[in-house]
Scaffold this active site. Sequence first.
Site, PDB file in Angstrom:
ATOM      1  N   LYS A  52       0.886  -1.209  -0.028  1.00 45.51           N
ATOM      2  CA  LYS A  52       0.034   0.027   0.184  1.00 45.51           C
ATOM      3  C   LYS A  52       0.795   1.152  -0.012  1.00 45.51           C
ATOM      4  CE  LYS A  52      -3.841   1.787   2.696  1.00 45.51           C
ATOM      5  NZ  LYS A  52      -4.568   1.546   3.947  1.00 45.51           N
ATOM      6  N   SER A 127      -9.692   1.649   2.886  1.00 47.56           N
ATOM      7  CA  SER A 127      -8.722   2.382   2.085  1.00 47.56           C
ATOM      8  C   SER A 127      -7.869   1.551   1.444  1.00 47.56           C
ATOM      9  CB  SER A 127      -8.112   3.455   2.858  1.00 47.56           C
ATOM     10  OG  SER A 127      -7.477   2.816   3.940  1.00 47.56           O
ATOM     11  N   SER A 151      -9.737  -0.791   7.071  1.00 41.87           N
ATOM     12  CA  SER A 151      -9.084  -0.913   5.783  1.00 41.87           C
ATOM     13  C   SER A 151      -8.687  -1.945   5.040  1.00 41.87           C
ATOM     14  CB  SER A 151      -8.328   0.456   5.490  1.00 41.87           C
ATOM     15  OG  SER A 151      -8.952   1.694   5.531  1.00 41.87           O
TER      16      SER A 151
HETATM   17  N1  GLN Z   1     -13.085   4.019   6.470  1.00 44.76           N
HETATM   18  C1  GLN Z   1     -12.380   4.329   7.574  1.00 44.76           C
HETATM   19  C2  GLN Z   1     -11.964   5.638   7.497  1.00 44.76           C
HETATM   20  O1  GLN Z   1     -12.187   6.298   6.591  1.00 44.76           O
HETATM   21  C3  GLN Z   1     -11.429   3.329   7.762  1.00 44.76           C
HETATM   22  C4  GLN Z   1     -10.065   3.554   7.373  1.00 44.76           C
HETATM   23  C5  GLN Z   1      -8.989   2.893   7.633  1.00 44.76           C
HETATM   24  O2  GLN Z   1      -8.955   1.866   8.172  1.00 44.76           O
HETATM   25  N2  GLN Z   1      -7.570   3.287   7.125  1.00 44.76           N
HETATM   26  O3  GLN Z   1     -11.506   6.243   8.357  1.00 44.76           O
END
Ligand code: GLN
Length: 456
Positions: A52, A127, A151
Amino acid sequence: QDYLNRLRQIEPQIRSFLHVSENAIKEAEAIDRKIERNEELGPLAGVVVGVKDNICTLDMPSTGGSRILEDYQPAYDATAVKKLRDSGAIIVGKTNLDEFGMGSTTENSAFQVTANPWDTSRVPGGSSGGSAAAVSARQCVVSLGSDTGGSVRQPASFCGVVGLKPTYGRVSRFGLMAYASSLDVIGCFGTSVADTGILLHTISGHDRFDATSSKREVPDFWSQVISMKHVESKPLKGLRVGVISETLGDGVDMGVRSLIQAAASHLEELGSTVTEVSLPSFSLGLPAYYILASSEASSNLSRYDGVRYGKQIAAEELTSLYGDSRANGFGPEVKMRILMGTFALSAGYYDAYYKRAQQVRTLVQKSFKAALDANDILISPAAPSAAYKIGEKKNDPLAMYAGDITTVNVNLAGLPALVLPCGFVEGGSAGLPVGLQMIGGSFDEGRLLKVGHIFE
Ligand code: GLN
């Protein structure tokens, strides 16, 4: 070469990579030479890994999905990446993500939207959508993501792959761009529980560059899983499984619910006892998460000032240099989170928001503790629905945040969780995958991997 060919062939439809390594073939050739010379090979020699793009790599840019880091090239490898390289893995490229990990679809990436390999009109989740899609489309063998509020687990569910969020502190965060430091963990994607366990074993352990990394011994997850014999008819005999009742009610799609119920029956057939368990503070976890994550983000992201890293917009005044660089460099979702977080932390509002959210966090931790005293693992859907259409929730942040209800509590409690495919609901041309989430006690990844391996 096969993987690179496939990666390039599929990339125009899926768009999971932001950078592809120029050294991959050279690294593979170096492994070939070692084989010719009969030299010892690392345990992951030649395994093609995607990383990532919020995880730092020495030989490739690391943008975090943000314009503000468009030209940023780190001077070091994240510890997890270094461990992968030391074990012989080939980092084939950097995968797409929502800017700094903020989002659930990859639509908040400053560069491109990744498509779901099962139906390219749908989101891969986020994400870490690029990492999940890349493994799902077989552009790499395994990949690294990060999980602050789901995410790794939600995109694993949307893309039909295995995703693992380790216990907070199991994996060093050194070189992971901080979003919400008390919640962030680097996690793993693979096409099987065994691969995912091997990847976790490779990247885990204490690191002197991350004071929050745990000194606990890292068990050999892989040998534990592989040593299991499937001869018994009830291999999960004695395992106590709790189904989180709050995750099987309104707000979770019917199709998803019935697949989780079917998974629970399957666990019963394998010998475990399954009961319903209630986590009374469950629904409070979502607002608490968004207050805490945004608060921490507002502080962490102050480092992007146009001076220390990345993009700079020249200005006569220092304050305008900061302001213009940030105004140009950050996307709308990141700006909204910084505003929300700054508000929640400001004098006069702190007690009403940040402090209360911390109190909720304690409640969440306590309710998990009670549930995990009475059960060995807890299960729930990884997400309330299967993958939805690109654009469907882009302009409705609250609807998008609501989709995180099944994952964020686990981060508030710092627990490990494994997501694995458990069936399909209707949609697309071939159906859409759904993931089962198994939550374990602190540092109990070994048990999750064993149960997951028997289940799959
Ligand atoms: N969707 C969640 C957020 O926007 C989780 C994101 C994540 O785990 N990086 O914060």
